[in-house]
Design a protein around this motif. Sequence first.
Motif, PDB file in Angstrom:
ATOM      1  N   VAL A 247     113.086  24.581  53.993  1.00  0.00           N
ATOM      2  CA  VAL A 247     114.472  24.875  53.642  1.00  0.00           C
ATOM      3  C   VAL A 247     114.617  26.382  53.502  1.00  0.00           C
ATOM      4  O   VAL A 247     114.044  26.999  52.599  1.00  0.00           O
ATOM      5  CB  VAL A 247     114.881  24.159  52.339  1.00  0.00           C
ATOM      6  N   ASP A 252     122.224  25.072  54.516  1.00  0.00           N
ATOM      7  CA  ASP A 252     123.320  24.356  53.889  1.00  0.00           C
ATOM      8  C   ASP A 252     122.720  23.334  52.930  1.00  0.00           C
ATOM      9  O   ASP A 252     121.877  22.540  53.309  1.00  0.00           O
ATOM     10  CB  ASP A 252     124.149  23.652  54.965  1.00  0.00           C
ATOM     11  N   ARG A 253     123.163  23.368  51.665  1.00  0.00           N
ATOM     12  CA  ARG A 253     122.526  22.534  50.653  1.00  0.00           C
ATOM     13  C   ARG A 253     122.626  21.043  50.991  1.00  0.00           C
ATOM     14  O   ARG A 253     121.632  20.312  50.912  1.00  0.00           O
ATOM     15  CB  ARG A 253     123.151  22.773  49.271  1.00  0.00           C
ATOM     16  N   ASP A 254     123.799  20.594  51.377  1.00  0.00           N
ATOM     17  CA  ASP A 254     123.976  19.162  51.649  1.00  0.00           C
ATOM     18  C   ASP A 254     123.131  18.714  52.838  1.00  0.00           C
ATOM     19  O   ASP A 254     122.542  17.627  52.830  1.00  0.00           O
ATOM     20  CB  ASP A 254     125.449  18.846  51.901  1.00  0.00           C
ATOM     21  N   ALA A 256     120.333  20.132  53.808  1.00  0.00           N
ATOM     22  CA  ALA A 256     118.934  20.182  53.390  1.00  0.00           C
ATOM     23  C   ALA A 256     118.552  18.946  52.596  1.00  0.00           C
ATOM     24  O   ALA A 256     117.479  18.356  52.808  1.00  0.00           O
ATOM     25  CB  ALA A 256     118.676  21.444  52.562  1.00  0.00           C
ATOM     26  N   VAL A 257     119.401  18.530  51.681  1.00  0.00           N
ATOM     27  CA  VAL A 257     119.110  17.353  50.861  1.00  0.00           C
ATOM     28  C   VAL A 257     119.040  16.112  51.738  1.00  0.00           C
ATOM     29  O   VAL A 257     118.094  15.317  51.654  1.00  0.00           O
ATOM     30  CB  VAL A 257     120.170  17.193  49.753  1.00  0.00           C
ATOM     31  N   ALA A 283     116.434  30.019  47.837  1.00  0.00           N
ATOM     32  CA  ALA A 283     117.223  28.779  47.903  1.00  0.00           C
ATOM     33  C   ALA A 283     116.748  27.729  46.911  1.00  0.00           C
ATOM     34  O   ALA A 283     117.358  26.659  46.809  1.00  0.00           O
ATOM     35  CB  ALA A 283     117.159  28.210  49.315  1.00  0.00           C
ATOM     36  N   ARG A 286     119.210  26.505  44.041  1.00  0.00           N
ATOM     37  CA  ARG A 286     120.424  25.925  44.627  1.00  0.00           C
ATOM     38  C   ARG A 286     120.144  24.587  45.316  1.00  0.00           C
ATOM     39  O   ARG A 286     120.957  23.664  45.257  1.00  0.00           O
ATOM     40  CB  ARG A 286     121.014  26.929  45.630  1.00  0.00           C
ATOM     41  N   VAL A 287     118.979  24.464  45.959  1.00  0.00           N
ATOM     42  CA  VAL A 287     118.694  23.291  46.797  1.00  0.00           C
ATOM     43  C   VAL A 287     117.653  22.369  46.173  1.00  0.00           C
ATOM     44  O   VAL A 287     117.823  21.148  46.160  1.00  0.00           O
ATOM     45  CB  VAL A 287     118.229  23.732  48.198  1.00  0.00           C
TER      46      VAL A 287
END
Length: 431
Positions: A247, A252-254, A256-257, A283, A286-287
Amino acid sequence: MSANLRETPRGSDAERTDHRMQDMGVRARRAARRMAAAEPGEKNAALFAIAEALIQRSDTILAANARDVKEARARLDAAAIERLELSAARIERMAEGLRQVAALPDPIGSLTDLNFRPSGIQVGRMRVPLGVIGIIYESRPNVTADAAALCLKSGNAAILRGGSESLHSNQAIAAAVARGLTDAGLPGDAVQIVETSDRAAVAAMLAMPEYIDVIVPRGGKSLIEFVAENARMPVIKHLDGVCHVYVDDDADRDKAVAIAVNAKTQRYGTCNTMETLLVAEAAAERVLVPLAADLMQAGVTLRGCAATRKLLGPEIAPAGDEDWAAEYLAPTLAVRIVADMDAAIDHIETWGSHHTDAIVTENVTRARAFIRAVDSASVMVNASTRFADGFEYGLGAEIGISTDKLHARGPVGLEGLTSQKYVVFGDGHVR
Protein backbone atom coordinates in the motif's frame (compact mmCIF):
# COMPACT_ATOMS: atom_id res chain seq x y z
CA MET A 1 3.28 -39.16 -0.29
CA SER A 2 6.22 -36.94 -1.12
CA ALA A 3 8.16 -36.85 2.14
CA ASN A 4 8.85 -40.58 2.07
CA LEU A 5 9.77 -40.86 -1.60
CA ARG A 6 13.45 -40.92 -0.73
CA GLU A 7 12.87 -44.09 1.25
CA THR A 8 11.53 -46.05 -1.72
CA PRO A 9 13.19 -49.50 -1.61
CA ARG A 10 14.76 -51.01 -4.67
CA GLY A 11 14.22 -54.64 -5.54
CA SER A 12 11.99 -56.88 -7.58
CA ASP A 13 8.80 -54.85 -6.93
CA ALA A 14 10.54 -51.62 -7.91
CA GLU A 15 11.96 -53.28 -11.01
CA ARG A 16 8.48 -54.39 -12.04
CA THR A 17 7.25 -50.84 -11.51
CA ASP A 18 10.10 -49.53 -13.66
CA HIS A 19 9.13 -51.99 -16.40
CA ARG A 20 5.47 -50.88 -16.27
CA MET A 21 6.46 -47.22 -16.41
CA GLN A 22 8.78 -47.83 -19.36
CA ASP A 23 5.91 -49.54 -21.19
CA MET A 24 3.66 -46.55 -20.48
CA GLY A 25 6.39 -44.29 -21.81
CA VAL A 26 6.68 -46.22 -25.07
CA ARG A 27 2.93 -46.08 -25.60
CA ALA A 28 2.75 -42.39 -24.67
CA ARG A 29 5.52 -41.51 -27.12
CA ARG A 30 3.68 -43.36 -29.89
CA ALA A 31 0.41 -41.60 -29.01
CA ALA A 32 2.18 -38.21 -28.89
CA ARG A 33 3.12 -38.52 -32.57
CA ARG A 34 -0.52 -39.05 -33.47
CA MET A 35 -1.70 -36.20 -31.24
CA ALA A 36 0.82 -33.78 -32.77
CA ALA A 37 -0.73 -34.45 -36.18
CA ALA A 38 -4.35 -34.37 -34.98
CA GLU A 39 -6.59 -31.75 -36.54
CA PRO A 40 -8.33 -29.22 -34.27
CA GLY A 41 -11.69 -30.81 -35.02
CA GLU A 42 -10.43 -34.23 -33.93
CA LYS A 43 -9.14 -32.91 -30.63
CA ASN A 44 -12.32 -30.95 -29.96
CA ALA A 45 -14.44 -33.99 -30.76
CA ALA A 46 -12.40 -35.97 -28.24
CA LEU A 47 -12.91 -33.33 -25.55
CA PHE A 48 -16.67 -33.31 -26.09
CA ALA A 49 -16.70 -37.12 -26.09
CA ILE A 50 -14.77 -37.20 -22.81
CA ALA A 51 -17.21 -34.72 -21.28
CA GLU A 52 -20.10 -36.94 -22.33
CA ALA A 53 -18.34 -40.06 -20.99
CA LEU A 54 -17.85 -38.36 -17.60
CA ILE A 55 -21.56 -37.65 -17.34
CA GLN A 56 -22.54 -41.15 -18.50
CA ARG A 57 -20.15 -42.76 -16.02
CA SER A 58 -20.88 -40.42 -13.11
CA ASP A 59 -22.33 -43.20 -10.94
CA THR A 60 -19.19 -45.29 -11.40
CA ILE A 61 -16.96 -42.30 -10.70
CA LEU A 62 -18.91 -41.35 -7.57
CA ALA A 63 -18.74 -44.94 -6.27
CA ALA A 64 -14.97 -45.00 -6.78
CA ASN A 65 -14.67 -41.62 -5.08
CA ALA A 66 -16.78 -42.77 -2.12
CA ARG A 67 -14.31 -45.63 -1.66
CA ASP A 68 -11.38 -43.20 -1.68
CA VAL A 69 -13.09 -40.86 0.79
CA LYS A 70 -13.97 -43.71 3.15
CA GLU A 71 -10.37 -44.94 3.19
CA ALA A 72 -8.97 -41.41 3.58
CA ARG A 73 -11.09 -40.19 6.51
CA ALA A 74 -8.78 -41.77 9.07
CA ARG A 75 -5.68 -39.98 7.79
CA LEU A 76 -6.76 -36.71 6.16
CA ASP A 77 -8.13 -33.54 7.72
CA ALA A 78 -11.48 -32.02 6.79
CA ALA A 79 -9.99 -29.60 4.24
CA ALA A 80 -8.22 -32.42 2.42
CA ILE A 81 -11.39 -34.52 2.41
CA GLU A 82 -13.27 -31.58 0.91
CA ARG A 83 -10.73 -31.37 -1.92
CA LEU A 84 -10.95 -35.11 -2.49
CA GLU A 85 -14.72 -35.51 -2.43
CA LEU A 86 -16.68 -35.46 -5.69
CA SER A 87 -20.37 -34.87 -6.32
CA ALA A 88 -22.63 -34.93 -9.35
CA ALA A 89 -22.25 -31.15 -9.55
CA ARG A 90 -18.45 -31.37 -9.47
CA ILE A 91 -18.47 -33.98 -12.24
CA GLU A 92 -20.68 -31.68 -14.31
CA ARG A 93 -18.17 -28.87 -13.70
CA MET A 94 -15.36 -31.16 -14.91
CA ALA A 95 -17.36 -31.88 -18.06
CA GLU A 96 -18.06 -28.17 -18.58
CA GLY A 97 -14.35 -27.46 -18.17
CA LEU A 98 -13.61 -29.87 -21.03
CA ARG A 99 -16.19 -28.13 -23.23
CA GLN A 100 -14.66 -24.75 -22.40
CA VAL A 101 -11.19 -25.96 -23.37
CA ALA A 102 -12.61 -27.29 -26.64
CA ALA A 103 -13.92 -23.78 -27.37
CA LEU A 104 -10.46 -22.21 -26.98
CA PRO A 105 -8.37 -21.36 -30.06
CA ASP A 106 -6.05 -24.19 -31.05
CA PRO A 107 -2.44 -23.02 -30.71
CA ILE A 108 -0.86 -25.86 -32.70
CA GLY A 109 0.36 -25.14 -36.22
CA SER A 110 -0.04 -21.38 -36.03
CA LEU A 111 2.63 -19.49 -37.98
CA THR A 112 3.96 -16.19 -36.68
CA ASP A 113 6.70 -13.66 -37.48
CA LEU A 114 6.88 -14.61 -41.16
CA ASN A 115 9.31 -12.35 -42.96
CA PHE A 116 11.49 -12.40 -46.08
CA ARG A 117 15.24 -12.35 -45.65
CA PRO A 118 17.67 -10.67 -48.06
CA SER A 119 18.48 -14.12 -49.43
CA GLY A 120 14.88 -14.50 -50.59
CA ILE A 121 13.86 -17.19 -48.09
CA GLN A 122 10.84 -16.64 -45.88
CA VAL A 123 11.39 -17.43 -42.18
CA GLY A 124 8.73 -17.87 -39.52
CA ARG A 125 7.92 -19.80 -36.38
CA MET A 126 5.35 -22.53 -35.87
CA ARG A 127 3.83 -23.50 -32.53
CA VAL A 128 4.22 -27.21 -31.78
CA PRO A 129 3.42 -29.57 -28.87
CA LEU A 130 6.00 -30.38 -26.21
CA GLY A 131 5.40 -34.13 -26.67
CA VAL A 132 4.71 -36.19 -23.55
CA ILE A 133 3.86 -34.35 -20.34
CA GLY A 134 4.13 -36.09 -16.99
CA ILE A 135 1.93 -34.67 -14.22
CA ILE A 136 2.32 -35.66 -10.56
CA TYR A 137 -0.41 -34.33 -8.30
CA GLU A 138 -2.17 -34.84 -4.98
CA SER A 139 -5.74 -35.00 -3.65
CA ARG A 140 -7.95 -33.29 -6.22
CA PRO A 141 -9.29 -35.89 -8.68
CA ASN A 142 -10.67 -33.14 -10.94
CA VAL A 143 -7.04 -32.47 -11.93
CA THR A 144 -7.19 -35.72 -13.92
CA ALA A 145 -9.83 -34.30 -16.26
CA ASP A 146 -8.36 -30.77 -16.31
CA ALA A 147 -4.86 -31.99 -17.14
CA ALA A 148 -6.15 -34.35 -19.82
CA ALA A 149 -8.09 -31.51 -21.46
CA LEU A 150 -5.16 -29.10 -21.65
CA CYS A 151 -2.65 -31.72 -22.77
CA LEU A 152 -4.94 -33.04 -25.51
CA LYS A 153 -5.96 -29.61 -26.80
CA SER A 154 -2.28 -28.62 -27.06
CA GLY A 155 -1.51 -31.80 -29.03
CA ASN A 156 0.40 -33.58 -26.29
CA ALA A 157 0.17 -37.00 -24.67
CA ALA A 158 0.13 -37.26 -20.88
CA ILE A 159 1.13 -39.65 -18.12
CA LEU A 160 -0.73 -38.77 -14.92
CA ARG A 161 0.24 -39.89 -11.43
CA GLY A 162 -2.31 -38.82 -8.83
CA GLY A 163 -2.10 -39.23 -5.09
CA SER A 164 -2.73 -42.55 -3.40
CA GLU A 165 -5.73 -41.02 -1.60
CA SER A 166 -7.55 -40.52 -4.94
CA LEU A 167 -6.39 -43.66 -6.75
CA HIS A 168 -9.82 -45.18 -7.44
CA SER A 169 -11.35 -41.83 -8.43
CA ASN A 170 -8.52 -41.14 -10.86
CA GLN A 171 -8.82 -44.57 -12.43
CA ALA A 172 -12.55 -44.09 -13.00
CA ILE A 173 -12.05 -40.64 -14.53
CA ALA A 174 -9.19 -41.92 -16.69
CA ALA A 175 -11.44 -44.69 -18.01
CA ALA A 176 -13.89 -42.02 -19.18
CA VAL A 177 -11.03 -40.10 -20.81
CA ALA A 178 -9.87 -43.22 -22.67
CA ARG A 179 -13.42 -43.93 -23.82
CA GLY A 180 -13.81 -40.42 -25.18
CA LEU A 181 -10.50 -40.59 -27.03
CA THR A 182 -11.27 -43.87 -28.74
CA ASP A 183 -14.80 -42.72 -29.61
CA ALA A 184 -13.22 -39.75 -31.38
CA GLY A 185 -10.71 -41.93 -33.24
CA LEU A 186 -7.67 -40.84 -31.24
CA PRO A 187 -5.37 -43.18 -29.29
CA GLY A 188 -6.52 -44.04 -25.78
CA ASP A 189 -2.86 -44.08 -24.76
CA ALA A 190 -2.74 -40.29 -25.25
CA VAL A 191 -3.75 -40.02 -21.58
CA GLN A 192 -2.56 -42.74 -19.21
CA ILE A 193 -2.99 -42.91 -15.45
CA VAL A 194 -0.43 -44.63 -13.24
CA GLU A 195 -2.61 -47.30 -11.65
CA THR A 196 -0.50 -47.92 -8.57
CA SER A 197 0.16 -46.10 -5.32
CA ASP A 198 3.72 -47.48 -5.31
CA ARG A 199 6.04 -44.55 -4.66
CA ALA A 200 8.59 -46.14 -6.97
CA ALA A 201 6.39 -45.06 -9.88
CA VAL A 202 7.22 -41.42 -9.21
CA ALA A 203 10.95 -42.10 -9.14
CA ALA A 204 10.60 -44.08 -12.38
CA MET A 205 8.76 -41.23 -14.10
CA LEU A 206 11.47 -38.77 -13.14
CA ALA A 207 14.13 -41.03 -14.70
CA MET A 208 12.44 -41.32 -18.13
CA PRO A 209 13.65 -38.32 -20.19
CA GLU A 210 13.55 -40.45 -23.33
CA TYR A 211 9.77 -40.77 -22.94
CA ILE A 212 8.65 -37.75 -20.87
CA ASP A 213 9.55 -34.28 -22.15
CA VAL A 214 8.46 -32.20 -19.15
CA ILE A 215 7.17 -32.85 -15.63
CA VAL A 216 4.52 -30.76 -13.87
CA PRO A 217 4.23 -31.35 -10.08
CA ARG A 218 1.09 -30.09 -8.33
CA GLY A 219 0.89 -30.49 -4.58
CA GLY A 220 2.76 -29.73 -1.38
CA LYS A 221 6.17 -28.13 -1.18
CA SER A 222 7.94 -31.40 -0.29
CA LEU A 223 6.57 -33.11 -3.39
CA ILE A 224 7.62 -30.24 -5.65
CA GLU A 225 11.09 -30.09 -4.08
CA PHE A 226 11.55 -33.82 -4.59
CA VAL A 227 10.50 -33.59 -8.23
CA ALA A 228 12.72 -30.55 -8.89
CA GLU A 229 15.74 -32.24 -7.30
CA ASN A 230 15.35 -35.61 -9.01
CA ALA A 231 13.76 -35.04 -12.42
CA ARG A 232 15.99 -35.66 -15.42
CA MET A 233 13.75 -33.55 -17.63
CA PRO A 234 12.55 -29.92 -17.36
CA VAL A 235 10.06 -29.14 -14.58
CA ILE A 236 7.25 -26.55 -14.67
CA LYS A 237 6.72 -25.58 -11.04
CA HIS A 238 6.47 -23.11 -8.23
CA LEU A 239 7.63 -23.93 -4.71
CA ASP A 240 6.05 -21.17 -2.63
CA GLY A 241 3.37 -18.54 -2.89
CA VAL A 242 4.66 -15.80 -0.59
CA CYS A 243 2.61 -13.00 -2.16
CA HIS A 244 2.63 -9.34 -1.12
CA VAL A 245 0.34 -6.34 -1.34
CA TYR A 246 2.13 -2.99 -0.97
CA VAL A 247 0.00 0.00 0.00
CA ASP A 248 1.75 3.10 -1.33
CA ASP A 249 1.79 6.66 0.02
CA ASP A 250 -0.62 7.64 -2.75
CA ALA A 251 -3.02 4.74 -2.32
CA ASP A 252 -6.76 5.27 -2.25
CA ARG A 253 -7.82 4.09 1.20
CA ASP A 254 -11.02 2.34 0.13
CA LYS A 255 -9.28 0.55 -2.74
CA ALA A 256 -6.44 -0.52 -0.47
CA VAL A 257 -8.80 -1.97 2.14
CA ALA A 258 -10.91 -3.83 -0.42
CA ILE A 259 -7.90 -5.24 -2.30
CA ALA A 260 -6.00 -6.36 0.79
CA VAL A 261 -9.03 -7.95 2.45
CA ASN A 262 -9.86 -9.84 -0.74
CA ALA A 263 -6.26 -10.88 -1.34
CA LYS A 264 -6.12 -12.48 2.12
CA THR A 265 -9.62 -13.70 2.91
CA GLN A 266 -11.20 -14.74 -0.41
CA ARG A 267 -9.48 -18.12 0.03
CA TYR A 268 -6.76 -18.93 2.54
CA GLY A 269 -5.26 -22.09 1.07
CA THR A 270 -4.24 -20.92 -2.40
CA CYS A 271 -0.81 -20.03 -3.75
CA ASN A 272 -1.95 -16.54 -4.86
CA THR A 273 -3.27 -15.51 -1.44
CA MET A 274 -1.50 -12.54 0.17
CA GLU A 275 0.79 -13.63 2.99
CA THR A 276 2.53 -10.30 3.77
CA LEU A 277 1.05 -6.81 3.77
CA LEU A 278 3.48 -3.92 3.29
CA VAL A 279 2.30 -0.38 4.06
CA ALA A 280 4.15 2.87 3.40
CA GLU A 281 4.89 4.76 6.59
CA ALA A 282 3.08 7.86 5.30
CA ALA A 283 -0.10 5.83 4.67
CA ALA A 284 -0.03 3.64 7.76
CA GLU A 285 -2.32 5.56 10.10
CA ARG A 286 -4.76 6.46 7.30
CA VAL A 287 -5.01 2.96 5.78
CA LEU A 288 -3.63 0.32 8.14
CA VAL A 289 -5.85 1.10 11.10
CA PRO A 290 -9.19 0.52 9.28
CA LEU A 291 -7.68 -2.28 7.21
CA ALA A 292 -6.44 -4.16 10.27
CA ALA A 293 -9.87 -3.82 11.86
CA ASP A 294 -11.55 -5.37 8.81
CA LEU A 295 -9.01 -8.19 8.62
CA MET A 296 -9.36 -9.07 12.30
CA GLN A 297 -13.14 -8.91 12.04
CA ALA A 298 -12.82 -11.47 9.23
CA GLY A 299 -10.91 -13.76 11.61
CA VAL A 300 -7.36 -13.03 10.43
CA THR A 301 -4.56 -13.10 13.02
CA LEU A 302 -2.01 -10.36 12.44
CA ARG A 303 1.70 -10.58 13.15
CA GLY A 304 3.51 -7.25 12.84
CA CYS A 305 6.81 -5.43 12.89
CA ALA A 306 7.63 -3.07 15.76
CA ALA A 307 6.09 -0.06 13.97
CA THR A 308 2.91 -2.04 13.22
CA ARG A 309 2.56 -3.10 16.87
CA LYS A 310 3.15 0.48 18.02
CA LEU A 311 0.33 1.67 15.75
CA LEU A 312 -2.16 -1.18 16.26
CA GLY A 313 -1.36 -2.17 19.82
CA PRO A 314 0.71 -4.77 21.68
CA GLU A 315 -1.98 -7.44 21.22
CA ILE A 316 -0.59 -7.86 17.71
CA ALA A 317 2.01 -10.66 17.88
CA PRO A 318 5.55 -9.71 16.84
CA ALA A 319 6.73 -10.77 13.39
CA GLY A 320 10.23 -11.91 12.53
CA ASP A 321 12.18 -13.38 9.66
CA GLU A 322 10.22 -16.63 9.78
CA ASP A 323 7.02 -14.65 9.19
CA TRP A 324 8.37 -12.68 6.24
CA ALA A 325 9.28 -16.02 4.63
CA ALA A 326 6.06 -17.83 5.59
CA GLU A 327 3.43 -19.17 3.25
CA TYR A 328 0.77 -19.52 5.93
CA LEU A 329 -2.08 -20.90 3.80
CA ALA A 330 -4.18 -19.97 6.81
CA PRO A 331 -5.93 -16.90 8.35
CA THR A 332 -2.61 -15.43 9.50
CA LEU A 333 -0.98 -12.36 7.95
CA ALA A 334 2.42 -10.73 8.40
CA VAL A 335 2.32 -6.91 8.37
CA ARG A 336 5.25 -4.55 7.93
CA ILE A 337 5.39 -0.76 7.77
CA VAL A 338 8.11 0.33 5.33
CA ALA A 339 9.66 3.69 4.58
CA ASP A 340 8.63 3.87 0.92
CA MET A 341 8.21 1.91 -2.31
CA ASP A 342 11.92 1.18 -2.64
CA ALA A 343 11.91 -0.41 0.81
CA ALA A 344 8.86 -2.43 -0.15
CA ILE A 345 10.58 -3.69 -3.30
CA ASP A 346 13.67 -4.61 -1.27
CA HIS A 347 11.48 -6.60 1.12
CA ILE A 348 9.71 -8.40 -1.73
CA GLU A 349 12.98 -9.31 -3.43
CA THR A 350 14.48 -10.52 -0.14
CA TRP A 351 11.54 -12.56 1.17
CA GLY A 352 9.20 -13.15 -1.74
CA SER A 353 8.84 -16.25 -3.91
CA HIS A 354 8.48 -14.43 -7.27
CA HIS A 355 4.89 -15.60 -7.57
CA THR A 356 2.48 -12.62 -7.38
CA ASP A 357 2.91 -9.16 -5.87
CA ALA A 358 0.71 -6.06 -6.01
CA ILE A 359 0.90 -2.32 -5.47
CA VAL A 360 -2.03 -0.09 -4.52
CA THR A 361 -1.38 3.46 -5.68
CA GLU A 362 -2.88 6.35 -7.63
CA ASN A 363 0.60 7.40 -8.76
CA VAL A 364 1.04 6.13 -12.34
CA THR A 365 4.78 6.79 -12.39
CA ARG A 366 5.28 4.80 -9.21
CA ALA A 367 3.06 1.98 -10.46
CA ARG A 368 5.14 1.66 -13.61
CA ALA A 369 8.35 1.68 -11.59
CA PHE A 370 6.96 -1.09 -9.35
CA ILE A 371 5.99 -3.40 -12.22
CA ARG A 372 9.41 -2.92 -13.81
CA ALA A 373 11.36 -3.54 -10.61
CA VAL A 374 9.47 -6.46 -9.04
CA ASP A 375 10.76 -9.71 -10.53
CA SER A 376 7.64 -11.88 -10.09
CA ALA A 377 5.62 -14.02 -12.46
CA SER A 378 2.60 -11.73 -11.96
CA VAL A 379 2.69 -8.10 -10.84
CA MET A 380 -0.59 -6.29 -10.10
CA VAL A 381 -1.54 -2.62 -9.97
CA ASN A 382 -4.65 -1.85 -7.91
CA ALA A 383 -5.89 -5.43 -8.11
CA SER A 384 -6.00 -8.41 -5.76
CA THR A 385 -3.32 -11.08 -5.99
CA ARG A 386 -6.16 -13.61 -6.23
CA PHE A 387 -6.46 -12.73 -9.94
CA ALA A 388 -3.23 -14.65 -10.67
CA ASP A 389 -5.09 -17.53 -12.26
CA GLY A 390 -5.28 -19.03 -15.72
CA PHE A 391 -9.04 -18.64 -16.01
CA GLU A 392 -8.93 -15.01 -14.85
CA TYR A 393 -6.14 -14.30 -17.36
CA GLY A 394 -8.27 -15.62 -20.22
CA LEU A 395 -6.27 -18.82 -20.67
CA GLY A 396 -9.41 -20.92 -20.17
CA ALA A 397 -7.67 -23.14 -17.64
CA GLU A 398 -4.20 -23.77 -16.30
CA ILE A 399 -2.00 -26.78 -15.69
CA GLY A 400 -0.25 -24.94 -12.87
CA ILE A 401 1.71 -21.76 -12.10
CA SER A 402 5.40 -21.40 -12.85
CA THR A 403 7.79 -19.05 -11.07
CA ASP A 404 10.69 -20.13 -13.29
CA LYS A 405 11.78 -17.93 -16.18
CA LEU A 406 12.14 -20.78 -18.67
CA HIS A 407 10.14 -22.17 -20.43
CA ALA A 408 6.84 -20.81 -19.08
CA ARG A 409 6.15 -18.21 -16.40
CA GLY A 410 2.98 -17.46 -14.49
CA PRO A 411 -0.24 -19.43 -15.08
CA VAL A 412 0.50 -22.16 -17.62
CA GLY A 413 -2.30 -22.65 -20.12
CA LEU A 414 -2.35 -24.10 -23.62
CA GLU A 415 0.48 -21.99 -24.97
CA GLY A 416 2.67 -22.93 -22.01
CA LEU A 417 2.33 -26.58 -23.06
CA THR A 418 3.78 -25.83 -26.48
CA SER A 419 7.09 -24.83 -27.98
CA GLN A 420 8.08 -23.25 -31.29
CA LYS A 421 10.18 -24.33 -34.23
CA TYR A 422 11.51 -22.30 -37.11
CA VAL A 423 10.08 -22.97 -40.55
CA VAL A 424 11.67 -21.77 -43.79
CA PHE A 425 9.99 -21.38 -47.19
CA GLY A 426 12.04 -21.17 -50.35
CA ASP A 427 11.75 -21.77 -54.08
CA GLY A 428 14.92 -23.60 -54.92
CA HIS A 429 17.03 -21.26 -52.83
CA VAL A 430 20.60 -22.32 -52.04
CA ARG A 431 23.24 -20.61 -49.95
